[in-house]
Design a protein around this motif. Sequence first.
Motif, PDB file in Angstrom:
ATOM      1  N   VAL A 230       0.834  -1.206   0.000  1.00  0.00           N
ATOM      2  CA  VAL A 230       0.000   0.000   0.000  1.00  0.00           C
ATOM      3  C   VAL A 230       0.867   1.255   0.000  1.00  0.00           C
ATOM      4  O   VAL A 230       0.632   2.193  -0.774  1.00  0.00           O
ATOM      5  CB  VAL A 230      -0.938  -0.009   1.221  1.00  0.00           C
ATOM      6  CG1 VAL A 230      -1.556   1.368   1.438  1.00  0.00           C
ATOM      7  CG2 VAL A 230      -2.037  -1.042   1.029  1.00  0.00           C
ATOM      8  N   LEU A 231       1.880   1.293   0.857  1.00  0.00           N
ATOM      9  CA  LEU A 231       2.730   2.487   0.944  1.00  0.00           C
ATOM     10  C   LEU A 231       3.494   2.722  -0.361  1.00  0.00           C
ATOM     11  O   LEU A 231       3.536   3.851  -0.873  1.00  0.00           O
ATOM     12  CB  LEU A 231       3.707   2.336   2.113  1.00  0.00           C
ATOM     13  CG  LEU A 231       3.095   2.329   3.513  1.00  0.00           C
ATOM     14  CD1 LEU A 231       4.157   2.056   4.559  1.00  0.00           C
ATOM     15  CD2 LEU A 231       2.382   3.644   3.805  1.00  0.00           C
ATOM     16  N   ALA A 232       4.097   1.665  -0.897  1.00  0.00           N
ATOM     17  CA  ALA A 232       4.865   1.818  -2.132  1.00  0.00           C
ATOM     18  C   ALA A 232       3.957   2.106  -3.318  1.00  0.00           C
ATOM     19  O   ALA A 232       4.275   2.941  -4.179  1.00  0.00           O
ATOM     20  CB  ALA A 232       5.698   0.564  -2.399  1.00  0.00           C
ATOM     21  N   GLY A 233       2.813   1.424  -3.391  1.00  0.00           N
ATOM     22  CA  GLY A 233       1.881   1.653  -4.490  1.00  0.00           C
ATOM     23  C   GLY A 233       1.333   3.068  -4.491  1.00  0.00           C
ATOM     24  O   GLY A 233       1.218   3.709  -5.549  1.00  0.00           O
ATOM     25  N   TYR A 234       1.020   3.581  -3.299  1.00  0.00           N
ATOM     26  CA  TYR A 234       0.515   4.957  -3.205  1.00  0.00           C
ATOM     27  C   TYR A 234       1.593   5.952  -3.613  1.00  0.00           C
ATOM     28  O   TYR A 234       1.321   6.924  -4.329  1.00  0.00           O
ATOM     29  CB  TYR A 234       0.047   5.233  -1.779  1.00  0.00           C
ATOM     30  CG  TYR A 234      -0.508   6.618  -1.578  1.00  0.00           C
ATOM     31  CD1 TYR A 234      -1.834   6.899  -1.892  1.00  0.00           C
ATOM     32  CD2 TYR A 234       0.288   7.648  -1.084  1.00  0.00           C
ATOM     33  CE1 TYR A 234      -2.351   8.175  -1.723  1.00  0.00           C
ATOM     34  CE2 TYR A 234      -0.220   8.923  -0.915  1.00  0.00           C
ATOM     35  CZ  TYR A 234      -1.535   9.183  -1.231  1.00  0.00           C
ATOM     36  OH  TYR A 234      -2.050  10.447  -1.078  1.00  0.00           O
TER      37      TYR A 234
ATOM     38  N   PHE B 150      -4.704   2.827  -7.289  1.00  0.00           N
ATOM     39  CA  PHE B 150      -4.600   4.212  -6.838  1.00  0.00           C
ATOM     40  C   PHE B 150      -4.631   5.179  -8.017  1.00  0.00           C
ATOM     41  O   PHE B 150      -5.173   6.277  -7.912  1.00  0.00           O
ATOM     42  CB  PHE B 150      -3.315   4.411  -6.028  1.00  0.00           C
ATOM     43  CG  PHE B 150      -3.375   3.833  -4.634  1.00  0.00           C
ATOM     44  CD1 PHE B 150      -4.462   4.074  -3.813  1.00  0.00           C
ATOM     45  CD2 PHE B 150      -2.338   3.051  -4.148  1.00  0.00           C
ATOM     46  CE1 PHE B 150      -4.531   3.550  -2.533  1.00  0.00           C
ATOM     47  CE2 PHE B 150      -2.394   2.517  -2.866  1.00  0.00           C
ATOM     48  CZ  PHE B 150      -3.494   2.772  -2.062  1.00  0.00           C
ATOM     49  N   LEU B 151      -4.047   4.776  -9.151  1.00  0.00           N
ATOM     50  CA  LEU B 151      -4.095   5.623 -10.344  1.00  0.00           C
ATOM     51  C   LEU B 151      -5.512   5.774 -10.873  1.00  0.00           C
ATOM     52  O   LEU B 151      -5.840   6.785 -11.518  1.00  0.00           O
ATOM     53  CB  LEU B 151      -3.186   5.037 -11.436  1.00  0.00           C
ATOM     54  CG  LEU B 151      -1.683   5.219 -11.266  1.00  0.00           C
ATOM     55  CD1 LEU B 151      -0.935   4.494 -12.366  1.00  0.00           C
ATOM     56  CD2 LEU B 151      -1.310   6.696 -11.261  1.00  0.00           C
ATOM     57  N   ALA B 152      -6.355   4.776 -10.638  1.00  0.00           N
ATOM     58  CA  ALA B 152      -7.728   4.817 -11.151  1.00  0.00           C
ATOM     59  C   ALA B 152      -8.647   5.698 -10.311  1.00  0.00           C
ATOM     60  O   ALA B 152      -9.763   5.999 -10.738  1.00  0.00           O
ATOM     61  CB  ALA B 152      -8.293   3.393 -11.214  1.00  0.00           C
ATOM     62  N   LEU B 153      -8.226   6.097  -9.126  1.00  0.00           N
ATOM     63  CA  LEU B 153      -9.071   6.945  -8.288  1.00  0.00           C
ATOM     64  C   LEU B 153      -9.155   8.363  -8.862  1.00  0.00           C
ATOM     65  O   LEU B 153      -8.179   8.882  -9.385  1.00  0.00           O
ATOM     66  CB  LEU B 153      -8.508   6.994  -6.869  1.00  0.00           C
ATOM     67  CG  LEU B 153      -8.461   5.672  -6.100  1.00  0.00           C
ATOM     68  CD1 LEU B 153      -7.846   5.882  -4.730  1.00  0.00           C
ATOM     69  CD2 LEU B 153      -9.836   5.067  -5.967  1.00  0.00           C
ATOM     70  N   PRO B 154     -10.312   9.011  -8.745  1.00  0.00           N
ATOM     71  CA  PRO B 154     -10.467  10.380  -9.278  1.00  0.00           C
ATOM     72  C   PRO B 154      -9.547  11.373  -8.564  1.00  0.00           C
ATOM     73  O   PRO B 154      -9.439  11.367  -7.338  1.00  0.00           O
ATOM     74  CB  PRO B 154     -11.941  10.694  -8.984  1.00  0.00           C
ATOM     75  CG  PRO B 154     -12.598   9.362  -8.818  1.00  0.00           C
ATOM     76  CD  PRO B 154     -11.572   8.459  -8.222  1.00  0.00           C
TER      77      PRO B 154
ATOM     78  N   GLY C 256      -2.940  15.558   5.339  1.00  0.00           N
ATOM     79  CA  GLY C 256      -1.621  15.146   4.877  1.00  0.00           C
ATOM     80  C   GLY C 256      -1.706  13.868   4.055  1.00  0.00           C
ATOM     81  O   GLY C 256      -2.778  13.267   3.907  1.00  0.00           O
ATOM     82  N   GLU C 257      -0.550  13.438   3.546  1.00  0.00           N
ATOM     83  CA  GLU C 257      -0.553  12.268   2.669  1.00  0.00           C
ATOM     84  C   GLU C 257      -1.018  11.001   3.394  1.00  0.00           C
ATOM     85  O   GLU C 257      -1.790  10.209   2.844  1.00  0.00           O
ATOM     86  CB  GLU C 257       0.842  12.051   2.078  1.00  0.00           C
ATOM     87  CG  GLU C 257       1.305  13.140   1.122  1.00  0.00           C
ATOM     88  CD  GLU C 257       0.442  13.242  -0.131  1.00  0.00           C
ATOM     89  OE1 GLU C 257      -0.321  12.295  -0.416  1.00  0.00           O
ATOM     90  OE2 GLU C 257       0.526  14.272  -0.817  1.00  0.00           O
ATOM     91  N   LEU C 258      -0.555  10.799   4.619  1.00  0.00           N
ATOM     92  CA  LEU C 258      -0.970   9.603   5.358  1.00  0.00           C
ATOM     93  C   LEU C 258      -2.459   9.634   5.662  1.00  0.00           C
ATOM     94  O   LEU C 258      -3.130   8.593   5.623  1.00  0.00           O
ATOM     95  CB  LEU C 258      -0.154   9.468   6.642  1.00  0.00           C
ATOM     96  CG  LEU C 258       1.311   9.062   6.472  1.00  0.00           C
ATOM     97  CD1 LEU C 258       2.013   8.995   7.822  1.00  0.00           C
ATOM     98  CD2 LEU C 258       1.421   7.710   5.766  1.00  0.00           C
ATOM     99  N   ARG C 259      -2.987  10.821   5.999  1.00  0.00           N
ATOM    100  CA  ARG C 259      -4.423  10.937   6.263  1.00  0.00           C
ATOM    101  C   ARG C 259      -5.227  10.683   4.991  1.00  0.00           C
ATOM    102  O   ARG C 259      -6.282  10.034   5.024  1.00  0.00           O
ATOM    103  CB  ARG C 259      -4.729  12.322   6.815  1.00  0.00           C
ATOM    104  CG  ARG C 259      -6.212  12.541   7.119  1.00  0.00           C
ATOM    105  CD  ARG C 259      -6.724  11.595   8.189  1.00  0.00           C
ATOM    106  NE  ARG C 259      -8.136  11.725   8.425  1.00  0.00           N
ATOM    107  CZ  ARG C 259      -8.679  12.631   9.253  1.00  0.00           C
ATOM    108  NH1 ARG C 259      -7.890  13.482   9.911  1.00  0.00           N
ATOM    109  NH2 ARG C 259      -9.982  12.686   9.422  1.00  0.00           N
ATOM    110  N   ILE C 260      -4.757  11.188   3.869  1.00  0.00           N
ATOM    111  CA  ILE C 260      -5.439  10.940   2.594  1.00  0.00           C
ATOM    112  C   ILE C 260      -5.416   9.452   2.264  1.00  0.00           C
ATOM    113  O   ILE C 260      -6.424   8.872   1.837  1.00  0.00           O
ATOM    114  CB  ILE C 260      -4.771  11.761   1.464  1.00  0.00           C
ATOM    115  CG1 ILE C 260      -4.973  13.256   1.702  1.00  0.00           C
ATOM    116  CG2 ILE C 260      -5.324  11.359   0.109  1.00  0.00           C
ATOM    117  CD1 ILE C 260      -4.233  14.138   0.712  1.00  0.00           C
ATOM    118  N   LEU C 261      -4.262   8.837   2.473  1.00  0.00           N
ATOM    119  CA  LEU C 261      -4.144   7.406   2.198  1.00  0.00           C
ATOM    120  C   LEU C 261      -5.101   6.601   3.060  1.00  0.00           C
ATOM    121  O   LEU C 261      -5.799   5.707   2.561  1.00  0.00           O
ATOM    122  CB  LEU C 261      -2.703   6.954   2.439  1.00  0.00           C
ATOM    123  CG  LEU C 261      -2.437   5.441   2.376  1.00  0.00           C
ATOM    124  CD1 LEU C 261      -2.755   4.896   0.993  1.00  0.00           C
ATOM    125  CD2 LEU C 261      -0.983   5.145   2.749  1.00  0.00           C
TER     126      LEU C 261
END
Length: 250
Positions: free
Chosen positions: A60-64, A131-135, A148-153
């Motif tokens: 998840v972390l690397a993919g994001y 993750f790329l497919a998300l709007p 932040g990025e972690l909160r968004i993730l």
Amino acid sequence: MIIGSLQKKPDTSLKGAFPTGGLTLHNYAEINSRVDLVRSLLNSGIFTGGVLLGTVVFGVLAGYALARLHFRGRGTLFAVMLLVQIVPFQLLIIPIYVMIVRTYGLADSYAGMIVPFLINSTAVFVFRQFFLALPDDLFSAAQLDGAGELRILWSVALPLVRPALLTVVLLTFIGPWNEFLWPFLVTKDQSLQPLAVTLANYISNIAGRASNPFGAILAGAVVLAAPAVALFVVFQKRFTASEISSGVKG
């Protein structure tokens, strides 16, 4: 395979697939009398659970990061990750064995079995594509709200990629659950060996001396395959279920 494992006498003909009687659980009882199934199942659960946890967290972390963060060398890093997938694990067994056993001293331990499988490049690829497919509007709205990025993730991306999570869990589960070569190399302690190693030893060394060798071998195969089949049956309908656009108006 299930019918063959329940036969009293071996019948490998086509007629044997449609038995009219004579089914028994004796083949399973013989396995249980020769092998500590409970302990082996526990070892498999620890081994597989550790691999699943590492695969999901790092995937998840690397993919994001590869999908949503912009940094120099991102494309090169992704290309290298794809190249890693063409290298068979069998070619890496000897150097990994030397590193794990001799360098880090992790022989005869759960960590020695789990560590080489913690990061799965296939899982990283699957998460990246989801993750790329998300709007983009979802991420822009979250950033405007100060997330932040972690909160968004955690709050935005993860709830929408549950199909990817289930797919990765199933694909990853099958690998370590059926893996017998690497655990067999790392540990010779039978109290730590997972079910695949235990059943492989049983089928190779003991099943041939059973009252029904054919049924004993198939019973061992059923015991090993049943959890993976059950997991697929339970989650198969959720693989394609997605609510990617539910958070975007219009």
